[in-house]
Design an enzyme around this catalytic site. Structure first.
Site, PDB file in Angstrom:
ATOM      1  N   GLU A   1       0.809  -1.217   0.000  1.00 33.27           N
ATOM      2  CA  GLU A   1       0.000   0.000   0.000  1.00 33.27           C
ATOM      3  C   GLU A   1       0.843   1.268   0.000  1.00 33.27           C
ATOM      4  OE1 GLU A   1      -2.377   1.338   3.417  1.00 33.27           O
ATOM      5  OE2 GLU A   1      -1.345  -0.151   4.650  1.00 33.27           O
TER       6      GLU A   1
ATOM      7  N   GLU B   1     -10.869   1.386   8.244  1.00 33.89           N
ATOM      8  CA  GLU B   1      -9.618   1.734   8.920  1.00 33.89           C
ATOM      9  C   GLU B   1      -9.638   3.225   9.245  1.00 33.89           C
ATOM     10  OE1 GLU B   1      -5.794   1.832   6.810  1.00 33.89           O
ATOM     11  OE2 GLU B   1      -5.037   0.325   8.190  1.00 33.89           O
TER      12      GLU B   1
HETATM   13  O1  3PY Z   1      -0.267   3.340   9.207  1.00 28.69           O
HETATM   14  C1  3PY Z   1      -1.313   3.448   8.528  1.00 28.69           C
HETATM   15  O2  3PY Z   1      -1.953   4.526   8.402  1.00 28.69           O
HETATM   16  C2  3PY Z   1      -1.815   2.263   7.838  1.00 28.69           C
HETATM   17  O3  3PY Z   1      -2.732   2.363   7.050  1.00 28.69           O
HETATM   18  C3  3PY Z   1      -1.170   0.939   8.149  1.00 28.69           C
HETATM   19  O4  3PY Z   1      -1.709  -0.107   7.384  1.00 28.69           O
END
Ligand code: 3PY
Length: 289
Positions: free
Chosen positions: A165, A266
């Site tokens: 990512e 998230e």
């Molecule tokens: O550290 C972050 O913001 C993440 O998305 C880790 O996966």
């Protein structure tokens, strides 16, 4: 919702109808780690994902067993697990590209893959790491490719996907991958080296939005490499609908390009009482027709 639903309500309903998985490393943080799967279940979720929040790359079996029990006792499926990324509270964003911490990442590979396998988790996220001052970028990137290759083979051994990512520059200015283009280039490199085609792009809409990327273009351009999606609204990283992003359009676009995977929640709980009030309870389970 009955068939009398208006077109607007239908659009609202559709974007909410996803395979949600709640990230227990950024939500429910008021609870100890081993209590979070049960709290997620009580909130109506049956799927969750985690950063590596155990103690170091090779924690004691007692901790691994306790985490496994926490998920199985709660009836929550672990859908994604990050490899050890170092002390994230202190700003670490990964180990695998950093010569002095590469061995820590390697020590964690078998442990993280084993934990994932034991819980039926088929998705492992490898944070690239912050740049190391004074070390040739080529050296850092070659080391990263070597370590990602090791991780991809280990993930392949359990039928899992390795994820890569991009993070956002405002919050992680030293991170090695600060654009979808950078992350996808690494995805393609790893797949070219391994020949396994099990490495994919983790499309975190929040990070990409904070980098000023055109999210519709990212979705359209990299649709075939997207292995996971994570959401938080920008700029505050709170629940979808709390900020500037057009989630109904973005998630409908993902549906449109054929993405059927999980969507990771998230985001940070904001000042509101219930961080999940935006999501009807009957849409929080991941099982979808
Ligand atoms: O550290 C972050 O913001 C993440 O998305 C880790 O996966």
């Amino acid at each position: 919702m009955g068939d009398r639903m208006t077109a607007a309500a239908q659009k609202q309903h559709n974007w909410l109808d996803q395979r949600w998985t709640v990230n227990l490393s950024i939500l429910f943080t008021e609870l100890p780690l081993f209590e979070r799967p049960a709290a997620a279940a009580a909130a109506g979720f049956d799927a969750a994902e985690l950063w590596w929040t155990l103690d170091g790359p090779t924690p004691p079996d007692s901790d691994l067993d306790a985490l496994r029990r926490a998920f199985t006792d709660a009836g929550v499926q672990l859908t994604g697990l990050n490899f050890d990324a170092g002390n994230m509270a202190a700003g670490s964003k990964g180990l695998l590209s950093r010569p002095a911490e590469s061995q820590q990442f390697r020590d964690n590979i078998a442990v993280a893959v084993g934990l994932a396998d034991s819980l039926g988790c088929r998705s492992l996220n490898a944070l690239y790491g912050n740049r190391v001052e004074g070390v040739d970028l080529k050296v850092q990137d070659e080391l990263a490719l070597e370590n990602l290759t090791l991780a991809a083979h280990a993930a392949h051994g359990i039928g899992a996907t390795l994820l890569v990512e991009a993070l956002n520059a405002p919050e992680a200015p030293l991170y090695g991958l600060l654009s979808s283009k950078d992350a996808v280039a690494v995805v393609d490199q790893v797949n070219a080296v391994t020949g396994l085609d099990n490495t994919r792009f983790l499309c975190d809409l929040y990070h990409l939005a904070r980098n000023g990327e055109d999210l519709v273009s990212v979705i359209d351009t990299y649709a075939d490499r997207i292995g996971h999606v994570q959401v938080a609204d920008a700029p505050a990283r709170n629940f979808p609908g709390s900020g500037e992003l057009d989630f109904p359009s973005l998630l409908s676009r993902l549906d449109g390009v054929g993405y059927t995977g999980y969507v990771g929640l998230e985001y940070k709980a904001g000042p509101e009482q219930d961080p999940f009030a935006w999501l009807p309870r009957d849409l929080r389970t991941s099982a979808r027709a």
